[in-house]
Write an enzyme that holds these catalytic residues in place. Structure first.
Site, PDB file in Angstrom:
ATOM      1  N   ASP A  34       0.345  -1.195  -0.301  1.00 17.64           N
ATOM      2  CA  ASP A  34       0.294  -0.600   0.238  1.00 17.64           C
ATOM      3  C   ASP A  34       0.572   1.292   0.071  1.00 17.64           C
ATOM      4  OD1 ASP A  34      -2.050   1.194  -0.114  1.00 17.64           O
ATOM      5  OD2 ASP A  34      -2.344   1.884   1.586  1.00 17.64           O
ATOM      6  N   ASN A  36       0.850   3.704  -2.845  1.00 17.24           N
ATOM      7  CA  ASN A  36       1.401   3.662  -4.275  1.00 17.24           C
ATOM      8  C   ASN A  36       1.053   4.819  -4.486  1.00 17.24           C
ATOM      9  OD1 ASN A  36       2.641   1.597  -4.031  1.00 17.24           O
ATOM     10  ND2 ASN A  36       1.108   0.353  -5.939  1.00 17.24           N
ATOM     11  N   TRP A  39       2.854   8.381  -2.764  1.00 15.25           N
ATOM     12  CA  TRP A  39       4.047   7.557  -3.052  1.00 15.25           C
ATOM     13  C   TRP A  39       4.403   9.247  -4.294  1.00 15.25           C
ATOM     14  CZ3 TRP A  39       6.838   6.733  -7.849  1.00 15.25           C
ATOM     15  CH2 TRP A  39       8.274   6.900  -7.461  1.00 15.25           C
ATOM     16  N   ARG A  47      -1.038   8.951 -10.103  1.00 15.61           N
ATOM     17  CA  ARG A  47      -1.289   7.613  -9.209  1.00 15.61           C
ATOM     18  C   ARG A  47      -0.386   6.448 -10.259  1.00 15.61           C
ATOM     19  NH1 ARG A  47      -4.504   6.711  -4.895  1.00 15.61           N
ATOM     20  NH2 ARG A  47      -5.083   5.251  -5.395  1.00 15.61           N
ATOM     21  N   HIS A  51       1.775   3.283  -9.008  1.00 13.45           N
ATOM     22  CA  HIS A  51       1.701   2.157  -9.255  1.00 13.45           C
ATOM     23  C   HIS A  51       3.089   1.289  -9.996  1.00 13.45           C
ATOM     24  CE1 HIS A  51      -2.133   2.154  -7.422  1.00 13.45           C
ATOM     25  NE2 HIS A  51      -2.260   2.961  -8.614  1.00 13.45           N
ATOM     26  N   SER A  79      -7.089  -5.602  -4.233  1.00 13.80           N
ATOM     27  CA  SER A  79      -8.836  -6.371  -3.775  1.00 13.80           C
ATOM     28  C   SER A  79     -10.048  -6.297  -4.361  1.00 13.80           C
ATOM     29  CB  SER A  79      -8.452  -5.467  -2.406  1.00 13.80           C
ATOM     30  OG  SER A  79      -9.853  -4.237  -2.647  1.00 13.80           O
ATOM     31  N   THR A  80     -10.910  -7.095  -3.696  1.00 18.18           N
ATOM     32  CA  THR A  80     -12.221  -6.690  -4.695  1.00 18.18           C
ATOM     33  C   THR A  80     -12.970  -5.335  -4.850  1.00 18.18           C
ATOM     34  OG1 THR A  80     -13.073  -7.697  -2.220  1.00 18.18           O
ATOM     35  CG2 THR A  80     -13.016  -9.144  -4.177  1.00 18.18           C
ATOM     36  N   GLU A  81     -12.247  -4.819  -3.135  1.00 22.06           N
ATOM     37  CA  GLU A  81     -12.717  -3.354  -3.469  1.00 22.06           C
ATOM     38  C   GLU A  81     -12.485  -2.385  -4.123  1.00 22.06           C
ATOM     39  OE1 GLU A  81     -14.911  -5.710  -0.669  1.00 22.06           O
ATOM     40  OE2 GLU A  81     -12.216  -5.061  -0.409  1.00 22.06           O
ATOM     41  N   TRP A  83     -12.094  -2.117  -7.266  1.00 18.88           N
ATOM     42  CA  TRP A  83     -12.656  -1.920  -8.804  1.00 18.88           C
ATOM     43  C   TRP A  83     -13.446  -0.366  -8.487  1.00 18.88           C
ATOM     44  CZ3 TRP A  83     -11.823  -4.883 -12.833  1.00 18.88           C
ATOM     45  CH2 TRP A  83     -10.886  -6.484 -12.030  1.00 18.88           C
ATOM     46  N   LEU A 145      10.593 -19.995  -3.523  1.00 20.60           N
ATOM     47  CA  LEU A 145       9.695 -19.080  -2.656  1.00 20.60           C
ATOM     48  C   LEU A 145       8.424 -19.195  -3.669  1.00 20.60           C
ATOM     49  CD1 LEU A 145       9.242 -17.102  -0.965  1.00 20.60           C
ATOM     50  CD2 LEU A 145       9.907 -15.206  -2.646  1.00 20.60           C
ATOM     51  N   ARG A 208      -4.532  -1.370   9.743  1.00 20.37           N
ATOM     52  CA  ARG A 208      -6.209  -1.809   8.686  1.00 20.37           C
ATOM     53  C   ARG A 208      -5.946  -3.124   8.189  1.00 20.37           C
ATOM     54  NH1 ARG A 208      -7.634   3.336   6.831  1.00 20.37           N
ATOM     55  NH2 ARG A 208      -7.148   2.985   4.421  1.00 20.37           N
TER      56      ARG A 208
END
Ligand code: IPE
Ligand code: IPE
Ligand code: MG
Length: 255
Positions: A34, A36, A39, A47, A51, A79-81, A83, A145, A208
């Site tokens: 988180d 990006n 920054w 933005r 990324h 995340s699903t959010e 979008w 890995l 969070r």
């Protein structure tokens, strides 16, 4: 330790890698990548530039985890959010994913990295799904890995998916309700077969979880930092691991 020196010799070291206990490394590290956007904003950039820089940061983290012989690295990428974000940003993120896999997969494969995804991949574009399939197939027999990329991932959606699968199994008489337990439930999660994260890292100053691995983090250790993800590097990771090694994990018991 020799190869670790190579990683860190090029820059002034803040972290003393001698403090690292190589016998007590976390087996699974999960990172919420988180910061990006902030920054980029700080630099007066769009933005999407953040990324792009975030993807660059990933290289050092994967290399460091490989060198330390960490078994699993789970990366929250979309995340699903997410979008809910402007269309342009979402499509830039998807393009970056495709570009990253195309550019890095051979190198990752050479380094014995195994790529997997968690989340509902069917929600992604065909182009993205194709690159993901290629990466998974190419690296499926690697035993270095294990990198799990969380894409269109939401922990609540994951648990609903698991509940539906369990119900279907009951309906098909494959399992009796009395026999549903934590183990059975875990078989229906995206992370099936992968141990729970020992250490969860969230940079960018947010405290969070944002719908990340809710089931799997029941006994994980947390490490937060104000650093924005594009500035996060192997040294930060080492710092997190050193802190982790100072924790006393009791899992509800007593010493
Ligand atoms: C994380 O950086 C990347 C994704 C969520 C895809 P953000 O884009 O959330 O950056 P901030 O939090 O706005 O700074
Ligand atoms: C979490 O970051 C998701 C990813 C890093 C992929 P967000 O930036 O989406 O989370 P919130 O909105 O700050 O909770
Ligand atoms: Mg964010």
């Amino acid at each position: 330790m020799k190869s670790m020196k190579n990683i860190f010799s090029s820059r002034k070291r803040r972290v003393d890698d001698k403090k690292l206990d190589m016998t007590r490394l976390p087996k699974h590290i999960a990172i919420i990548m988180d910061g990006n956007g902030r920054w980029a904003k700080k630099r007066g950039l769009p933005r999407t530039a953040g990324h792009k820089a975030g993807v660059e940061a990933l290289r050092d983290i994967i290399r460091t985890c490989s060198t330390l012989n960490i078994k699993y690295l789970t990366l929250y990428a979309f995340s699903t959010e997410n979008w809910k974000r402007p269309k342009d940003e979402v499509s830039a993120l998807m393009q970056l994913l495709v570009h990253y896999l195309k550019k890095e997969i051979i190198e990752l494969h050479k380094n014995n990295v195994r790529i997997r995804t968690i989340g509902d991949i069917s929600g992604l574009s065909q182009v993205a799904r194709k690159e993901i399939d290629i990466a998974i197939e190419l690296t499926k027999n690697n035993d270095g890995l294990g990198v799990n990329i969380a894409l269109n991932y939401g922990a609540r959606a994951e648990m609903i998916k698991a509940v539906k699968e369990m119900c279907q199994k009951v309906k098909n008489n494959e399992i009796a309700i009395e026999n549903i337990d934590e183990n059975e439930f875990e078989q229906c999660l995206y992370t099936k077969g992968i141990p729970d994260p020992d250490l969860v890292i969230r940079p960018s100053g947010e405290f969070r979880i944002s719908n990340f691995l809710l089931w799997q983090i029941a006994y994980s250790e947390f490490w937060f930092s104000n650093i924005f993800w594009p500035d996060f590097n192997g040294e930060c990771l080492m710092e997190a691991i050193i802190d982790y090694q100072k924790r006393d994990r009791r899992f509800g018991g007593i010493k």
